[in-house]
Design a protein around this motif. Structure first.
Motif, PDB file in Angstrom:
ATOM      1  N   MET A  72      -0.517   6.673 -20.102  1.00  0.00           N
ATOM      2  CA  MET A  72      -0.801   5.283 -20.444  1.00  0.00           C
ATOM      3  C   MET A  72      -2.293   5.104 -20.702  1.00  0.00           C
ATOM      4  SD  MET A  72       2.266   4.251 -20.223  1.00  0.00           S
ATOM      5  CE  MET A  72       1.882   2.588 -20.701  1.00  0.00           C
ATOM      6  N   GLY A  73      -2.645   4.501 -21.813  1.00  0.00           N
ATOM      7  CA  GLY A  73      -4.044   4.304 -22.173  1.00  0.00           C
ATOM      8  C   GLY A  73      -4.810   3.409 -21.213  1.00  0.00           C
ATOM      9  N   CYS A  74      -4.098   2.572 -20.463  1.00  0.00           N
ATOM     10  CA  CYS A  74      -4.774   1.652 -19.542  1.00  0.00           C
ATOM     11  C   CYS A  74      -5.090   2.304 -18.196  1.00  0.00           C
ATOM     12  CB  CYS A  74      -3.928   0.390 -19.344  1.00  0.00           C
ATOM     13  SG  CYS A  74      -2.243   0.693 -18.786  1.00  0.00           S
ATOM     14  N   VAL A  75      -4.626   3.510 -17.979  1.00  0.00           N
ATOM     15  CA  VAL A  75      -4.840   4.232 -16.718  1.00  0.00           C
ATOM     16  C   VAL A  75      -5.939   5.272 -16.921  1.00  0.00           C
ATOM     17  CG1 VAL A  75      -3.767   5.807 -15.047  1.00  0.00           C
ATOM     18  CG2 VAL A  75      -2.462   3.871 -15.948  1.00  0.00           C
ATOM     19  N   ASP A  76      -6.958   5.228 -16.056  1.00  0.00           N
ATOM     20  CA  ASP A  76      -8.050   6.193 -16.141  1.00  0.00           C
ATOM     21  C   ASP A  76      -7.741   7.484 -15.394  1.00  0.00           C
ATOM     22  OD1 ASP A  76     -10.038   4.577 -17.580  1.00  0.00           O
ATOM     23  OD2 ASP A  76      -9.967   3.310 -15.789  1.00  0.00           O
ATOM     24  N   GLU A  77      -6.923   7.359 -14.357  1.00  0.00           N
ATOM     25  CA  GLU A  77      -6.673   8.503 -13.482  1.00  0.00           C
ATOM     26  C   GLU A  77      -5.299   8.324 -12.851  1.00  0.00           C
ATOM     27  OE1 GLU A  77      -9.027  10.349  -9.581  1.00  0.00           O
ATOM     28  OE2 GLU A  77      -9.923   8.702 -10.726  1.00  0.00           O
ATOM     29  N   VAL A  78      -4.553   9.402 -12.719  1.00  0.00           N
ATOM     30  CA  VAL A  78      -3.272   9.350 -12.035  1.00  0.00           C
ATOM     31  C   VAL A  78      -3.311  10.361 -10.897  1.00  0.00           C
ATOM     32  CG1 VAL A  78      -2.119  10.988 -13.607  1.00  0.00           C
ATOM     33  CG2 VAL A  78      -0.756   9.346 -12.320  1.00  0.00           C
ATOM     34  N   VAL A  79      -2.827   9.935  -9.728  1.00  0.00           N
ATOM     35  CA  VAL A  79      -2.825  10.794  -8.548  1.00  0.00           C
ATOM     36  C   VAL A  79      -1.454  10.737  -7.889  1.00  0.00           C
ATOM     37  CG1 VAL A  79      -5.300  10.474  -8.118  1.00  0.00           C
ATOM     38  CG2 VAL A  79      -3.647   8.970  -6.986  1.00  0.00           C
ATOM     39  N   THR A  80      -1.173  11.747  -7.089  1.00  0.00           N
ATOM     40  CA  THR A  80       0.042  11.747  -6.286  1.00  0.00           C
ATOM     41  C   THR A  80      -0.208  10.911  -5.039  1.00  0.00           C
ATOM     42  OG1 THR A  80       0.740  13.915  -7.075  1.00  0.00           O
ATOM     43  CG2 THR A  80       1.634  13.203  -4.958  1.00  0.00           C
ATOM     44  N   ASP A  81       0.642   9.923  -4.809  1.00  0.00           N
ATOM     45  CA  ASP A  81       0.564   9.075  -3.614  1.00  0.00           C
ATOM     46  C   ASP A  81       1.476   9.697  -2.564  1.00  0.00           C
ATOM     47  OD1 ASP A  81       0.981   6.996  -1.669  1.00  0.00           O
ATOM     48  OD2 ASP A  81       0.230   5.560  -3.139  1.00  0.00           O
ATOM     49  N   VAL A  82       0.879  10.107  -1.450  1.00  0.00           N
ATOM     50  CA  VAL A  82       1.603  10.898  -0.454  1.00  0.00           C
ATOM     51  C   VAL A  82       2.052  10.121   0.780  1.00  0.00           C
ATOM     52  CG1 VAL A  82       0.482  13.052  -1.146  1.00  0.00           C
ATOM     53  CG2 VAL A  82      -0.567  11.631   0.644  1.00  0.00           C
ATOM     54  N   SER A  83       1.814   8.803   0.804  1.00  0.00           N
ATOM     55  CA  SER A  83       2.120   8.052   2.014  1.00  0.00           C
ATOM     56  C   SER A  83       2.479   6.605   1.710  1.00  0.00           C
ATOM     57  CB  SER A  83       0.901   8.076   2.955  1.00  0.00           C
ATOM     58  OG  SER A  83       1.141   7.320   4.112  1.00  0.00           O
ATOM     59  N   SER A  84       3.359   6.047   2.526  1.00  0.00           N
ATOM     60  CA  SER A  84       3.657   4.617   2.445  1.00  0.00           C
ATOM     61  C   SER A  84       2.496   3.796   2.995  1.00  0.00           C
ATOM     62  CB  SER A  84       4.928   4.294   3.234  1.00  0.00           C
ATOM     63  OG  SER A  84       6.035   4.878   2.606  1.00  0.00           O
ATOM     64  N   ASP A  85       1.633   4.425   3.786  1.00  0.00           N
ATOM     65  CA  ASP A  85       0.459   3.776   4.362  1.00  0.00           C
ATOM     66  C   ASP A  85      -0.692   3.874   3.364  1.00  0.00           C
ATOM     67  OD1 ASP A  85      -1.755   2.932   5.783  1.00  0.00           O
ATOM     68  OD2 ASP A  85      -1.409   4.252   7.507  1.00  0.00           O
ATOM     69  N   GLU A 108       6.298  -9.165   5.640  1.00  0.00           N
ATOM     70  CA  GLU A 108       5.670  -8.444   6.749  1.00  0.00           C
ATOM     71  C   GLU A 108       4.858  -7.257   6.240  1.00  0.00           C
ATOM     72  OE1 GLU A 108       7.033  -5.775  10.587  1.00  0.00           O
ATOM     73  OE2 GLU A 108       8.339  -7.433   9.980  1.00  0.00           O
ATOM     74  N   LYS A 109       5.437  -6.467   5.325  1.00  0.00           N
ATOM     75  CA  LYS A 109       4.702  -5.302   4.836  1.00  0.00           C
ATOM     76  C   LYS A 109       3.515  -5.715   3.954  1.00  0.00           C
ATOM     77  CE  LYS A 109       8.041  -4.295   1.155  1.00  0.00           C
ATOM     78  NZ  LYS A 109       8.984  -3.323   0.637  1.00  0.00           N
ATOM     79  N   GLY A 110       3.651  -6.802   3.210  1.00  0.00           N
ATOM     80  CA  GLY A 110       2.542  -7.303   2.396  1.00  0.00           C
ATOM     81  C   GLY A 110       1.404  -7.824   3.251  1.00  0.00           C
ATOM     82  N   ASP A 111       1.748  -8.581   4.296  1.00  0.00           N
ATOM     83  CA  ASP A 111       0.726  -9.099   5.215  1.00  0.00           C
ATOM     84  C   ASP A 111       0.000  -7.962   5.928  1.00  0.00           C
ATOM     85  OD1 ASP A 111       1.486 -11.650   4.466  1.00  0.00           O
ATOM     86  OD2 ASP A 111       2.634 -12.047   6.300  1.00  0.00           O
ATOM     87  N   ARG A 112       0.746  -6.920   6.308  1.00  0.00           N
ATOM     88  CA  ARG A 112       0.142  -5.757   6.965  1.00  0.00           C
ATOM     89  C   ARG A 112      -0.798  -5.028   5.997  1.00  0.00           C
ATOM     90  NH1 ARG A 112       4.449  -3.845   8.960  1.00  0.00           N
ATOM     91  NH2 ARG A 112       4.985  -2.408   7.301  1.00  0.00           N
ATOM     92  N   LEU A 113      -0.379  -4.911   4.738  1.00  0.00           N
ATOM     93  CA  LEU A 113      -1.206  -4.273   3.709  1.00  0.00           C
ATOM     94  C   LEU A 113      -2.525  -5.025   3.543  1.00  0.00           C
ATOM     95  CD1 LEU A 113      -1.235  -2.088   1.390  1.00  0.00           C
ATOM     96  CD2 LEU A 113      -0.339  -3.898  -0.077  1.00  0.00           C
TER      97      LEU A 113
END
Length: 147
Positions: A72-85, A108-113
């Motif tokens: 995607m042209g709008c993305v500068d970098e792509v990485v592997t996300d290894v955690s829900s945290d 709840e998860k949004g507020d924690r984030l």
């Protein structure tokens, strides 16, 4: 903290996601995020993390999702996300702002984030969720029709 890595200047944004069965909702969040930062990193969650979080494997394998999002042209970098945290990913990448769909807002998860990242000086920005199209809806449509 600002992410001062090679090629990273100004405000660094991070958009984590499954990006399974890439659709207009994914494109919308990436485009909106691009408009609010100088360097956009997209984190593609691993198959294992997705399976733990959602109780099912993705349709599209991780390597293919990485390639799609990375193209995607709008993305500068792509990485592997290894955690829900997402604090784990912040520790690796040092982004300034994290972007999520507003289906997380007020949950709840949004507020924690917001609390966890806010304690580290990171803003969380919620964008309108594309209700009419989601990977979950696509999966239900496909399986409901016997494909």
């Amino acid at each position: 903290m600002t992410a001062a890595g090679p090629g990273r200047t100004g405000v660094v944004g991070y958009v984590p996601g499954a990006y399974d069965m890439f659709h207009i909702g994914h494109l919308n969040i990436l485009r909106r995020a691009r408009g609010q930062c100088d360097h956009l990193i997209a984190g593609v969650v691993t198959d294992e993390v997705l399976e733990r979080a959602k109780g099912r494997a993705p349709i599209v394998p991780h390597a293919e999702r990485m390639e799609i999002v990375g193209s995607m042209g709008c993305v500068d970098e792509v990485v592997t996300d290894v955690s829900s945290d997402k604090v784990v990913m912040w520790e690796r990448l040092g982004f300034d702002v994290l972007f999520k769909g507003d289906d997380w807002k007020g949950t709840e998860k949004g507020d924690r984030l917001v609390a966890d990242l806010g304690a580290r000086g990171v803003r969380v920005v919620f964008f309108p969720y594309t209700v009419h199209t989601s990977s979950t809806a696509l999966r239900q449509l496909i399986t409901g029709n016997g494909y």
